[in-house]
Design a protein around this motif. Sequence first.
Motif, short mmCIF file in Angstrom:
data_model
loop_
_atom_site.label_atom_id
_atom_site.label_comp_id
_atom_site.label_asym_id
_atom_site.label_seq_id
_atom_site.Cartn_x
_atom_site.Cartn_y
_atom_site.Cartn_z
N PHE A 210 0.82 -1.22 0.00
CA PHE A 210 0.00 0.00 0.00
C PHE A 210 0.85 1.27 0.00
CE2 PHE A 210 -3.19 -2.76 2.50
CZ PHE A 210 -3.71 -3.27 1.32
N ASP A 211 2.16 1.13 -0.04
CA ASP A 211 3.07 2.28 0.04
C ASP A 211 3.78 2.43 -1.32
OD1 ASP A 211 5.26 3.96 0.38
OD2 ASP A 211 5.68 3.24 2.41
N GLU A 212 3.24 3.33 -2.16
CA GLU A 212 3.75 3.45 -3.54
C GLU A 212 5.24 3.79 -3.60
OE1 GLU A 212 1.50 5.22 -6.70
OE2 GLU A 212 0.46 3.30 -6.55
N ALA A 213 5.68 4.65 -2.68
CA ALA A 213 7.10 5.04 -2.69
C ALA A 213 7.97 3.82 -2.39
CB ALA A 213 7.35 6.14 -1.67
N ALA A 214 7.55 3.02 -1.43
CA ALA A 214 8.32 1.81 -1.08
C ALA A 214 8.34 0.84 -2.27
CB ALA A 214 7.71 1.14 0.15
N VAL A 215 7.18 0.71 -2.93
CA VAL A 215 7.09 -0.23 -4.05
C VAL A 215 7.98 0.24 -5.22
CG1 VAL A 215 5.54 -1.27 -5.75
CG2 VAL A 215 4.80 -1.06 -3.37
N ARG A 216 8.03 1.55 -5.41
CA ARG A 216 8.95 2.06 -6.44
C ARG A 216 10.39 1.65 -6.13
NH1 ARG A 216 6.04 5.76 -9.56
NH2 ARG A 216 4.51 6.80 -8.27
N GLY A 217 10.70 1.58 -4.84
CA GLY A 217 12.04 1.16 -4.42
C GLY A 217 12.38 -0.24 -4.91
N ILE A 218 11.38 -1.12 -4.95
CA ILE A 218 11.60 -2.50 -5.47
C ILE A 218 12.05 -2.43 -6.92
CG2 ILE A 218 10.46 -4.65 -6.18
CD1 ILE A 218 8.62 -4.45 -3.81
N PHE A 219 11.32 -1.63 -7.73
CA PHE A 219 11.66 -1.53 -9.16
C PHE A 219 13.07 -0.97 -9.34
CE2 PHE A 219 7.07 -1.87 -9.32
CZ PHE A 219 6.83 -2.57 -10.50
N ARG A 220 13.41 0.01 -8.49
CA ARG A 220 14.74 0.64 -8.58
C ARG A 220 15.84 -0.37 -8.22
NH1 ARG A 220 14.44 4.52 -4.64
NH2 ARG A 220 12.45 5.13 -5.49
N ALA A 221 15.66 -1.05 -7.08
CA ALA A 221 16.70 -1.98 -6.62
C ALA A 221 16.93 -3.11 -7.62
CB ALA A 221 16.31 -2.56 -5.25
N LYS A 222 15.86 -3.59 -8.24
CA LYS A 222 15.97 -4.71 -9.18
C LYS A 222 16.32 -4.28 -10.59
CE LYS A 222 12.90 -7.85 -9.63
NZ LYS A 222 13.18 -9.27 -9.55
N GLY A 223 16.08 -2.99 -10.90
CA GLY A 223 16.19 -2.55 -12.29
C GLY A 223 15.06 -3.17 -13.11
N PRO B 77 -0.42 -6.45 3.41
CA PRO B 77 0.05 -7.30 2.33
C PRO B 77 1.37 -6.78 1.79
CG PRO B 77 -2.25 -6.69 2.01
CD PRO B 77 -1.73 -5.82 3.12
N LEU B 78 2.22 -7.69 1.32
CA LEU B 78 3.54 -7.29 0.82
C LEU B 78 3.66 -7.57 -0.68
CD1 LEU B 78 5.83 -8.71 3.69
CD2 LEU B 78 4.94 -6.37 3.44
N ALA B 79 4.01 -6.54 -1.43
CA ALA B 79 4.34 -6.74 -2.85
C ALA B 79 5.74 -7.33 -2.88
CB ALA B 79 4.31 -5.41 -3.58
N ALA B 80 5.92 -8.44 -3.61
CA ALA B 80 7.24 -9.08 -3.59
C ALA B 80 7.53 -9.86 -4.86
CB ALA B 80 7.36 -10.00 -2.37
N PRO B 81 8.31 -9.30 -5.76
CA PRO B 81 8.82 -10.08 -6.89
C PRO B 81 10.04 -10.88 -6.43
CG PRO B 81 9.70 -7.88 -7.00
CD PRO B 81 8.85 -7.93 -5.75
N SER B 82 10.58 -11.70 -7.29
CA SER B 82 11.78 -12.45 -6.93
C SER B 82 12.92 -11.46 -6.61
CB SER B 82 12.18 -13.38 -8.07
OG SER B 82 12.24 -12.66 -9.29
N ALA B 83 13.77 -11.81 -5.64
CA ALA B 83 14.77 -10.88 -5.11
C ALA B 83 16.09 -10.93 -5.87
CB ALA B 83 14.99 -11.15 -3.62
N ASN B 84 16.01 -10.86 -7.19
CA ASN B 84 17.21 -10.84 -8.06
C ASN B 84 17.25 -9.54 -8.83
OD1 ASN B 84 14.78 -12.39 -9.22
ND2 ASN B 84 15.81 -11.59 -11.05
N THR B 85 18.40 -9.21 -9.37
CA THR B 85 18.47 -8.15 -10.36
C THR B 85 17.67 -8.61 -11.57
OG1 THR B 85 20.67 -7.50 -9.61
CG2 THR B 85 20.07 -6.86 -11.85
N SER B 86 16.88 -7.71 -12.13
CA SER B 86 16.00 -8.06 -13.25
C SER B 86 16.80 -8.76 -14.35
CB SER B 86 15.38 -6.78 -13.79
OG SER B 86 14.13 -7.06 -14.32
N GLY B 87 16.27 -9.89 -14.85
CA GLY B 87 16.94 -10.62 -15.92
C GLY B 87 17.84 -11.74 -15.45
N ARG B 88 18.29 -11.68 -14.19
CA ARG B 88 19.19 -12.73 -13.67
C ARG B 88 18.37 -13.90 -13.10
NH1 ARG B 88 24.02 -12.65 -10.45
NH2 ARG B 88 24.50 -14.14 -12.05
N PRO B 89 19.00 -15.05 -12.91
CA PRO B 89 18.27 -16.18 -12.31
C PRO B 89 17.72 -15.80 -10.93
CG PRO B 89 20.37 -16.91 -13.22
CD PRO B 89 20.38 -15.41 -13.27
N SER B 90 16.54 -16.30 -10.60
CA SER B 90 15.93 -16.01 -9.30
C SER B 90 16.79 -16.60 -8.18
CB SER B 90 14.52 -16.59 -9.24
OG SER B 90 13.70 -15.95 -10.17
#
Length: 345
Positions: A44-57, A138-151
């Motif tokens: 529910f925290d858009e700024a935090a969720v943006r951080g996920i996209f940034r960290a993963k690329g 609730p937690l938004a959570a994609p796989s914790a890898n750099t985008s494109g790399r193996p999970s």
Amino acid sequence: MKTIRIRTTDPADERLKEAGALLRRGGLVAIPTETVYGLAANAFDEAAVRGIFRAKGRPADNPLIVHISDIAQWAPLVTAIPERAKLLAERFWPGPLTMILPKSDLIGKVVSGGLATVAVRFPSHPIARAVIDAAGVPLAAPSANTSGRPSPTNASDVLEDLGGKIDAVVDAGPCSVGVESTVLSLCGETPRLLRPGGVTPEMLREVLGELEIDPAVYENLREGAVAASPGMKYKHYAPRAKVVLLKGSFAQFCAYVAAHAEEGTFALCFAEEAAALPVPTVIYGSTNDSATQAQHIFEALREVDRRGAKRVFARLPARDGLGLAVFNRLVRAAAFQILTLEEDE
Ligand code: AMP
Ligand code: MG
């Protein structure tokens, strides 16, 4: 930023409360699940969720899965829960199944990647559930890898990609399933499998009767085609080495590898086969055992890079049951290159 590593397998560990508090404050915490490690933020925290996209690329149009730890958290996230979704939840939750439904206004466009739908999963891993409980959201959570790399399937893999870019990683050891969740869309007339995972098509058909399998599960999307699951259109799971899948018997595989071996050529094969190969090998599970293949495929793809492989010839996994998920990841790692070996090759 220094990334804190919290080692625990005890869901009652007080430090998980701190991880929850960190998430409530807008932090990024990688958590173990039964599938792979996820990079979590308050959904529910858009700024935090943006951080996920940034960290993963991660590309902004690739939506995130929202994780819950109580079935009651589901209804507010979606417009309605159809009967067949309830049946699936009863049978497979908590567990490695993600269901997509039209989203409610509680889900912002950063999480949904601009789509009108939201993907929700209730993981079974006790530590994942304890962290979601502690966060209280609730937690938004994609796989914790750099985008494109193996999970990542262990905390060291998470740190290899995201160390210094996230607040913490909860380390509970290796993941049991090893490939990401099954993604199922329930938005159309017929349920549609968008990504194969721990809950197999056979298991889904037992509950649903009918099930469509999105062509992107097997094939590369054609130029300009719209992806039902945006994640499917990106190059994925790829080591730096060039991977080619070889279709044929093990004898044909050995002969082909021997004939084409050069400096930096590796074989990605099953445990029982390694000794017979004339090049360095990386093992992913056992012959005819999709469960161990799923557990080890991502670690094996990372290993290929660590050992400096230039070219990798890989054994083709069986495609039934959980094998479909293994095949789906491997064929992406190989950029859809499958070579059929002829009888007298
Ligand atoms: P990951 O978070 O790395 O497990 O990837 C999540 C996968 O689910 C990606 O392939 C996403 O494109 C897909 N996904 C998440 N939400 C949706 C949605 N609302 N519609 C279609 N696919 C989705
Ligand atoms: Mg991913």
